[in-house]
Structure formats: C-alpha cells, structure tokens
Design an enzyme around this catalytic site. Structure first.
Site, short mmCIF file in Angstrom:
data_model
loop_
_atom_site.label_atom_id
_atom_site.label_comp_id
_atom_site.label_asym_id
_atom_site.label_seq_id
_atom_site.Cartn_x
_atom_site.Cartn_y
_atom_site.Cartn_z
CG HIS A 201 -1.98 -1.07 1.11
ND1 HIS A 201 -1.90 -2.25 1.82
CD2 HIS A 201 -3.11 -1.14 0.37
CE1 HIS A 201 -2.95 -3.00 1.54
NE2 HIS A 201 -3.70 -2.35 0.66
CG HIS A 205 -1.65 0.03 -4.35
ND1 HIS A 205 -2.20 -0.97 -5.13
CD2 HIS A 205 -2.66 0.49 -3.57
CE1 HIS A 205 -3.49 -1.12 -4.84
NE2 HIS A 205 -3.79 -0.23 -3.89
CG HIS A 241 -7.21 3.96 -3.11
ND1 HIS A 241 -6.24 4.18 -4.07
CD2 HIS A 241 -7.08 2.66 -2.74
CE1 HIS A 241 -5.58 3.07 -4.28
NE2 HIS A 241 -6.05 2.13 -3.49
CG ASP A 242 -4.85 2.07 -0.22
OD1 ASP A 242 -5.81 1.96 0.56
OD2 ASP A 242 -4.60 1.23 -1.10
CG ASP A 325 -7.87 -0.95 -4.37
OD1 ASP A 325 -6.67 -0.63 -4.47
OD2 ASP A 325 -8.43 -1.12 -3.27
#
Length: 494
Positions: A201, A205, A241-242, A325
């Site tokens: 993560h 990524h 998103h991460d 994802d």
C-alpha cells in the site's frame, strides 16, 4: 503526430521555463532572447488567467508565437536525427530528453549502453513527464509498467502519473488548479504514502490504481458517460484512496486533511456546488475500496443489472475504482507476480508482529505455512473474475444505449472524445466498434487471469519464490527501491 509533439513540448516548455528557466538550453535555431520572450509571454498569460483578467486576442497572439517557436525547436531537433547515419544512435538533440534518448538507443540499436549517469545525478522530473507524454510510457496500455515509471522518475510514479492525467484531461485548466498548489499537493501525497513504509500500500500502488482506472474508462467507453467533474473525482479518489494507509482504516477525513492547507488545496477554485458533488463522489468511491464492503457492493450492482434499473452513477464509479484496486491479477504475470510478492511480504510483516505479541496469525500472515499459490487462485476465482465480469456487464448496459441514443459522430470539441480517439486504435463512435471494444476488453482480462492461474498451478505446493528482494527490484546503486518495499496490510484490497 506533429500536433501531439507540439502539445507535449508546449506543456513541458511552460512548466520547465516557469520552474527551471536555467535548465533549458536553447536550440541552435533559437537564441536565448527568444526563449526568454516566450517564457515571459507564457507567464503573462498565466497571470491573466489566475486574475481572471483575460484578453483573448492577446492570449491568441501569444499562443501562436509560442507554438511557432516550439515548432521551430522541434524541427531543429528532428533535423539533427534525420541527417545522421543511424536515427536512433545519433539522437542528441536538446529537443529529446536525455532519459528518452538513452532508452531509445539501448532498446532499438546495437549499442549496449550509454555512459552511466553519475550516482548523484538524478533524471529531471520534467523529462520523465515528457517521456510519459511522448509515449515511452504509454498510460493507455493495460500492461503499463508502473514499476518502470517509478524507477525512471526516481520514486515519483504517482506525482508523474497524476500530473500527466490531469493535464491530458485538461482538468487543470477546467478547474483552474494553481500549479503551485498542485506541486505541493502531489509532493505531500507521496510523502503520506511513505509514512508507514508499506511494501504494497504505497504511492506506487496508488499510481497503478490511478492508471488502471484511466485505462478502464477508455477501454469500456465509460469516459463518455462522465462529466469533467466526475472524471476529476475518479482520478482524485484513485490517487488518495490509500493515503497514510495503516491497513485498518479508510477514513476520508485523513485523505482530505491535505486540502485544509491552502498551499495544497487544488480545488480552491471550484464552486461550492462543484466541491460538494466532488466530495460526495470521492467519499463513496474511497469507502468502496474496503474489502469488507465487497460482497454487498457486488450484490447491489448485480441486482440493479438484473432488474434493469437505472444505474446509480456513484455506485458505478465505486465499482470502477474497486475493480482497479484489485486488478493486478488481470495484468501480465511479470506485473502480477511482483505485486503478489509485495503483498505477501506485507502480510508476513503483520504475522511477524503478531508472533512477537503472542497473538494467533491472521490468514496468510504466517511465513512458514502460507500457501501463496492457492490463495491467489482463490482470489482470482472468487473475487477478481466475478468483479471484472460485473464491471464488463455494467459497462455494456451503460455504453451501448449511450451509442444508440447518440449515433452521430463525437463532438470534436469534447476533450473526452479526443482522448478516447487518440487511444482507441482506429475505433469509430459506432455500435459495432464500441461493442467490439467491449468484447476485446473482456477477452483481455479473462485471458490474463486464466494465464496467471495456470502459472500459480504450476508453482503449486512449491510455494512462491523467495520473497526477499530480487535483483530487478533494486535501484541502480543497489538500494532497495520503493516498489520492492510496498506492502503492509491487505484487508482493503484482497
């Protein structure tokens, strides 16, 4: 081709002269004074746009002059290569970034390598942007190698990729994103991804998911269904998103805290209505990447398609991001296996911590007993394939009626149309061609997931190869690269 190259040069030229005026060597056909004049005119236009005091006639005149100077620079650089005995071996024009020249020479000629760059000399960021825009790193391809981009950009894959996509969709100009805010935002975004040193993560990524989402928009034709604000929301959600991922949360307040700093608020010029719409979309999309919501998300969309209900756009975009994802098993083995190696290392690190605390191992976290091949086969069979199948079905339900209701040619003024046509390999806006593209996309991911399952079955009980750092996962000076350090907890992705 001329238009594309001029656009590339124009984008790179504007930014480079603004940020690094002394780094731009004049071309032999243009003197320094002309470059300074062009730079000054561009700064003046930017100031007019920022102050909303626009003289369209003046801007038109200045752009025409800038285009002519850039074209002269391009022709001057091209002429040097045409006059040589070997076009590729003799690419030494200032118009071609050194990194692109090195790559061309080493790949397409018999020359083994160029003199190595000094260990303390890194490639300029703008040169990597040029390489992306010139097609050396083709962001429209399903087999795009984000690891190669990260290596070439000195661990700035997310910065490079998001910058390119915002410019390509012209979202930076549409939403008047200040370049200073964008630069600060991208720098801080990558820093946040590095906070926990996750092997999986990570910002690489995030870059991979962002590029995959872009590719999904093009391959499915869904890009034609979206407004500019919705495309902006998709790219932004994929990129963040991460952010500061710990493996336990996807709270949106963490992701938006960057925007609370005025120096990084790239949405400062959105209207209140635009901001509220974008915020709502991004919240729903980011939360959809939590695997705990996977089954419910799939069930809701299946029910919607079976009952032929109107497809809710936020739910469709959430499925789109969720698919991106978890997409690495649908990529070529070289990419999928590398992501799996990072993912498993992240699991194992969690298991190591659990062992130190005397806790039972979480699933797939025991270095000594985890069956990696079997876990990936199961992930493909029960998560990846069904999700991609659902996305493909959803795209057909959306795009085919869109073509039937609008059978005429695409609006040439639409940036979405231009991007799609540039990447569509000769496809036309017709029912036959769009249907063919959807069929082709389905066949692509099905073939790749099946190929990867066969690879895992071959590996079988022998287990995955040693998860320690491999030679190709090291940087040129022997340091472990960021992409080989990317994995921490996987509960939100697999």
């Amino acid at each position: 081709m001329m238009t594309t190259r001029l656009r590339v040069s124009a984008d790179g030229g504007v930014t480079a002269h603004t940020a690094h005026p002394r780094h731009q060597a004049p071309h032999s056909g243009i003197d320094l004074k002309q470059w300074e004049t062009m730079s000054g005119r561009l700064r003046g236009m930017l100031k007019q746009l920022e102050e909303k005091d626009v003289d369209y006639d003046e801007i038109k005149k200045n752009l025409a002059l800038t285009a002519s100077l850039l074209e002269a620079a391009y022709l001057d650089g091209t002429r040097q290569s045409l006059d040589s005995e070997d076009d590729l071996q003799q690419l030494h024009s200032d118009g071609v970034p050194a990194e692109v020249t090195d790559w061309l020479a080493s790949t397409f000629t018999q020359r083994t390598r160029l003199p190595a760059r000094r260990s303390d000399e890194k490639p300029k960021f703008r040169s990597i942007v040029h390489a992306v825009q010139a097609g050396i790193f083709d962001v429209d391809r399903w087999n795009f190698d984000v690891f190669a981009l990260n290596s070439a950009s000195c661990d700035h894959a997310l910065h490079t990729l998001l910058f390119e996509l915002l410019v390509r969709y012209e979202l930076n100009s549409r939403f008047k994103i200040p370049i200073s805010c964008l630069t600060e935002f991208l720098t801080s975004l990558e820093r946040g991804y590095s906070k926990h040193s996750n092997p999986y993560h990570s910002h690489v990524h995030a870059a991979d998911v962002t590029q995959t989402l872009h590719c999904l928009l093009l391959r499915t034709g869904l890009v034609h269904w979206l407004s500019e604000l919705e495309v902006m929301a998709c790219l932004f959600a994929a990129a963040i998103h991460d952010y500061e991922h710990t493996g336990t949360t996807n709270n949106f307040h963490i992701h938006t805290k960057l925007l609370q700093d005025e120096r990084m608020n790239i949405f400062v010029n959105l209207t209140r209505e635009e901001w509220m719409e974008l915020r709502s979309l991004v919240i729903e999309m980011v939360l959809s990447t939590d695997m705990s919501s996977h089954l419910l998300q799939v069930k809701d969309m299946k029910s919607c398609l079976q009952q032929q209900e109107r497809i809710d756009k936020p739910k469709a975009l959430s499925l789109l991001l969720h698919t991106a994802d978890i997409s690495h098993p649908s990529k070529p083995w070289a990419l999928h296996s590398r992501w799996t190696r990072a993912l498993i290392e992240e699991f194992f690190r969690q298991g190591d911590r659990e062992a130190e605390l005397g806790l039972p191992f979480s699933p797939l976290c025991d270095r000594n007993s985890t069956l990696v091949a079997e876990s990936q086969i199961g992930f493909i069979d029960f998560i990846v394939d069904p999700t991609f199948c659902l996305l493909s079905d959803m795209a057909e339900k959306i795009v085919i009626p869109l073509v039937e209701e609008n059978p005429g040619p695409l609006d040439p003024r639409s940036r979405h149309s231009n991007i799609w046509k540039e990447s569509s390999r000769g496809l036309e806006w017709s029912l036959a061609h769009l249907t063919s593209e959807l069929v082709s996309f389905r066949a692509t991911w099905m073939r790749l997931t099946e190929d990867n399952k066969l690879k895992w079955k071959e590996i079988g009980s022998n287990g995955f190869p040693d998860s320690s750092t491999t030679r190709e996962e090291k940087t040129g000076d022997g340091r472990q690269s960021v992409e080989s350090r990317q994995t921490a907890t996987h509960d939100t992705d697999q």
